[in-house]
Design an enzyme around this catalytic site. Sequence first.
Site, PDB file in Angstrom:
ATOM      1  N   TYR A 141       0.822  -1.217   0.000  1.00 47.03           N
ATOM      2  CA  TYR A 141       0.000   0.000   0.000  1.00 47.03           C
ATOM      3  C   TYR A 141       0.856   1.268   0.000  1.00 47.03           C
ATOM      4  CZ  TYR A 141      -3.998  -3.020   1.172  1.00 47.03           C
ATOM      5  OH  TYR A 141      -4.968  -3.979   1.178  1.00 47.03           O
ATOM      6  N   LYS A 189       3.187 -15.445   2.411  1.00 41.78           N
ATOM      7  CA  LYS A 189       3.074 -16.203   1.164  1.00 41.78           C
ATOM      8  C   LYS A 189       4.498 -16.570   0.763  1.00 41.78           C
ATOM      9  CE  LYS A 189       0.516 -17.746  -2.275  1.00 41.78           C
ATOM     10  NZ  LYS A 189      -0.351 -18.927  -2.110  1.00 41.78           N
ATOM     11  N   ASP A 221      -3.419 -18.094   1.985  1.00 41.84           N
ATOM     12  CA  ASP A 221      -4.611 -18.763   1.434  1.00 41.84           C
ATOM     13  C   ASP A 221      -5.142 -19.811   2.400  1.00 41.84           C
ATOM     14  OD1 ASP A 221      -2.118 -19.798   0.830  1.00 41.84           O
ATOM     15  OD2 ASP A 221      -2.695 -20.673  -1.084  1.00 41.84           O
ATOM     16  N   ASP A 245      -5.311  -6.611   6.050  1.00 42.66           N
ATOM     17  CA  ASP A 245      -6.512  -5.872   5.666  1.00 42.66           C
ATOM     18  C   ASP A 245      -7.638  -6.866   5.376  1.00 42.66           C
ATOM     19  OD1 ASP A 245      -8.228  -3.941   4.750  1.00 42.66           O
ATOM     20  OD2 ASP A 245      -7.095  -3.437   2.950  1.00 42.66           O
ATOM     21  N   ASP A 249     -10.892  -8.315   8.164  1.00 47.01           N
ATOM     22  CA  ASP A 249     -12.304  -8.176   7.805  1.00 47.01           C
ATOM     23  C   ASP A 249     -13.001  -9.534   7.832  1.00 47.01           C
ATOM     24  OD1 ASP A 249     -12.214  -5.462   7.457  1.00 47.01           O
ATOM     25  OD2 ASP A 249     -13.119  -5.492   5.459  1.00 47.01           O
TER      26      ASP A 249
END
Length: 355
Positions: A141, A189, A221, A245, A249
């Site tokens: 980001y 990852k 994942d 992020d 959620d």
Amino acid sequence: MNATILLLPGDGIGPEVVAGAAGVLRAVETRFGHAFELPEAIIGAAALRQGLPPLPDVTLAAARSADAILLGAVGDPAFDRGPSSGRPEAALLGIRKALGLYANLRPARVWPSLETAGPLKPEVLAGTDMLVVRELTGGLYYGEPRGIEPDGSSAHNTMRYSRQEIDRIARHAFDAARLRRRRVTSVDKANVLETSRLWRTVVTEVGAEYPEVTLDHMLVDSCAMRIALAPSSFDVIVTENMFGDILSDEAGAVVGSLGLLPSASLGAGTGLFEPVHGSAPDIAGKDLANPIGAIASAAMLLRHALKLETEARAVEAAIERVLVSGLKTADLAGGGPAVGTKHMAASIAAAVGTS
Ligand code: NAD
């Protein structure tokens, strides 16, 4: 203890839920013999309406000098069309950046009596109590270079992490785990990304300094799947900005209403504590908002900014007792009998005083 807690009620339901949380802080003050100053400052559309920027200098100065900040929410449809720097939401990015808040903590737990409020079967959800620790100021980001070709033929972003950025967020996770069930799951990852391989190395090094905390590593994942299938298997999850992020959620969604979720943003400067929800203009000013996200944020403030663990637990126990007693705001009641924001907040404040 003497402490100054800056209240930033903001917009929409922000002032209603912050007033509820302030009442609970007053109850903590009385029961435990502290002296809290609770000054207020404006932010978001509340500032724009007075002809000020969304994060006025005077508000930022008050934030810097406070011991902790409790924010309601910002956002107002009346300002949705302006340039992004003039929108209420710009204040959030501005204050996080100005205070160097690089660690975002989002707990997601299933409250007793609300096992059916979320989308999962109660037996899958039972016992869920996890904390997502998200790196907030690095990674994809913020990485440079970034951009989109003028002809729109391609675009690029940069994912970059330094050892220091990983080290400091890992310490937040291990410190938090020490106060919980002493288990950290680091999510990356590493089978594809170099940044993740460095992440895994550094988190493992930091973990060696916390022998009482168990560390495991999980690919993002797999973690996303496991949050949906076995959320109660997690204690603390630590991960980089974008993965955090998304996973925070998901973790919030599995435990039910948005109105229940608190958060903390910590770093170099004053810590910022806020419910995860927005300003909810559809229910603002109607005494319909659930104040529990804001009250649970006040509990996090007591724990992380003021190091008052016993007081934080007293607030969480009070929320639990009031929910178990059957009190529900409209978002939790499923059309059944419901109480308003003020009633719910006053009941929790009373429970703090009597527990
Ligand atoms: P929202 O979180 O405000 O509302 C989404 C839905 O959840 C609405 O139906 C709302 O009524 C409900 N809801 C939210 N909080 C609730 C509570 N405490 N009790 C009961 N119901 C609750 O999200 P949105 O509608 O997408 O955004 C509204 C405004 O808030 C926008 O301007 C947005 O930019 C802003 N926003 C701010 C923050 C923040 O301040 N941190 C976060 C998200 C959105």
